[in-house]
Design a protein around this motif. Sequence first.
Motif, PDB file in Angstrom:
ATOM      1  N   SER A 229      -6.991  -0.131  -1.281  1.00 36.45           N
ATOM      2  CA  SER A 229      -5.678   0.126  -1.873  1.00 36.45           C
ATOM      3  C   SER A 229      -4.597   0.394  -0.829  1.00 36.45           C
ATOM      4  CB  SER A 229      -5.765   1.326  -2.826  1.00 36.45           C
ATOM      5  OG  SER A 229      -6.678   1.063  -3.875  1.00 36.45           O
ATOM      6  N   SER A 230      -4.965   0.389   0.447  1.00 35.86           N
ATOM      7  CA  SER A 230      -3.999   0.666   1.512  1.00 35.86           C
ATOM      8  C   SER A 230      -2.967  -0.452   1.615  1.00 35.86           C
ATOM      9  CB  SER A 230      -4.719   0.813   2.854  1.00 35.86           C
ATOM     10  OG  SER A 230      -5.619   1.896   2.830  1.00 35.86           O
ATOM     11  N   GLU A 231      -1.692  -0.063   1.763  1.00 33.22           N
ATOM     12  CA  GLU A 231      -0.636  -1.050   1.950  1.00 33.22           C
ATOM     13  C   GLU A 231      -0.612  -1.519   3.398  1.00 33.22           C
ATOM     14  OE1 GLU A 231       3.146   0.418   0.633  1.00 33.22           O
ATOM     15  OE2 GLU A 231       2.784  -0.306  -1.410  1.00 33.22           O
ATOM     16  N   ILE A 232      -0.401  -2.811   3.597  1.00 33.24           N
ATOM     17  CA  ILE A 232      -0.390  -3.397   4.936  1.00 33.24           C
ATOM     18  C   ILE A 232       0.817  -4.311   5.098  1.00 33.24           C
ATOM     19  CG2 ILE A 232      -2.871  -3.256   5.393  1.00 33.24           C
ATOM     20  CD1 ILE A 232      -3.153  -6.113   4.361  1.00 33.24           C
ATOM     21  N   VAL A 233       1.279  -4.418   6.357  1.00 36.76           N
ATOM     22  CA  VAL A 233       2.331  -5.358   6.729  1.00 36.76           C
ATOM     23  C   VAL A 233       1.970  -5.908   8.101  1.00 36.76           C
ATOM     24  CG1 VAL A 233       4.144  -4.158   5.435  1.00 36.76           C
ATOM     25  CG2 VAL A 233       3.741  -3.583   7.833  1.00 36.76           C
ATOM     26  N   VAL A 234       2.591  -6.996   8.492  1.00 34.47           N
ATOM     27  CA  VAL A 234       2.402  -7.512   9.846  1.00 34.47           C
ATOM     28  C   VAL A 234       3.090  -6.563  10.817  1.00 34.47           C
ATOM     29  CG1 VAL A 234       2.890  -9.402  11.445  1.00 34.47           C
ATOM     30  CG2 VAL A 234       2.226  -9.905   9.081  1.00 34.47           C
TER      31      VAL A 234
END
Length: 253
Positions: A229-234
């Motif tokens: 459920s962790s949010e990720i971005v580049v």
Amino acid sequence: MDWTNTDWDEIDQKFYPKRKVDNTISRFIQFNIGSIRSQKMNKQVEYESLTECLFYYFLELDPRTIRYYVQPVEVPVFVMEDGELKAYYHVPDVLVFREGKVPTLYQIKAKEPTVLDKNYIPFQRHNRACEKYAQEQKWDYSVIYPRSTDPIVIDNIKNLARYTKKRKYCAEVIPHLVYKLRLFEKCTIDQLARSFDSLYERKYIIPHIYYLIATDQIRVDLFRPINKSSEIVVGSTFLHLETQMSTEEGSPE
């Protein structure tokens, strides 16, 4: 400092471990001594405490770290005993080479000793000797306390360190993961994995996402437990992590 044309074989020979890994309390505390498989050094790296192990995990994840050498040098220490000046050698914990920086010599401690601790005086003596030695070599010097970091961050570091090795389908999968994440801009690990359900089984995709986090190509919040459920971005996760480890420059007062 530019390390591009460095002869690392020569550096490897110069900074080989100067003493055998040992821990006098290991018979009382199980698993205090061990080793990790270093992707950056391409060999087993030994540690004498779980605190050292944690910092070596961090170095494996740190995008700026090129190489690091455990127990790399013998530092002369002088002390007066019974009116006579005596000398012995102290071996600090690790020498780290980073992009754009001079090498940094580290002492790794679980906590900063106080004047009431029996090892306070030797700690101060070794600190002064290591700081002087580093100055003579034109290196930086630090005492670092990895366990002062948030416990959640510590757990995340331990977990992510398992994913630094290239996965079986890296060349095939990684470019597609990064491309898709850029399109999403922000999403959860599970959402990114599910977007590939028609192409790959999720059990193959999720480890590759963790690999991208571990190799600092995807940013995630280290202060929350990392899960599906962790949010990720580049972006970068570890670039400023060392500031969370309560580094004490030089000899603490």
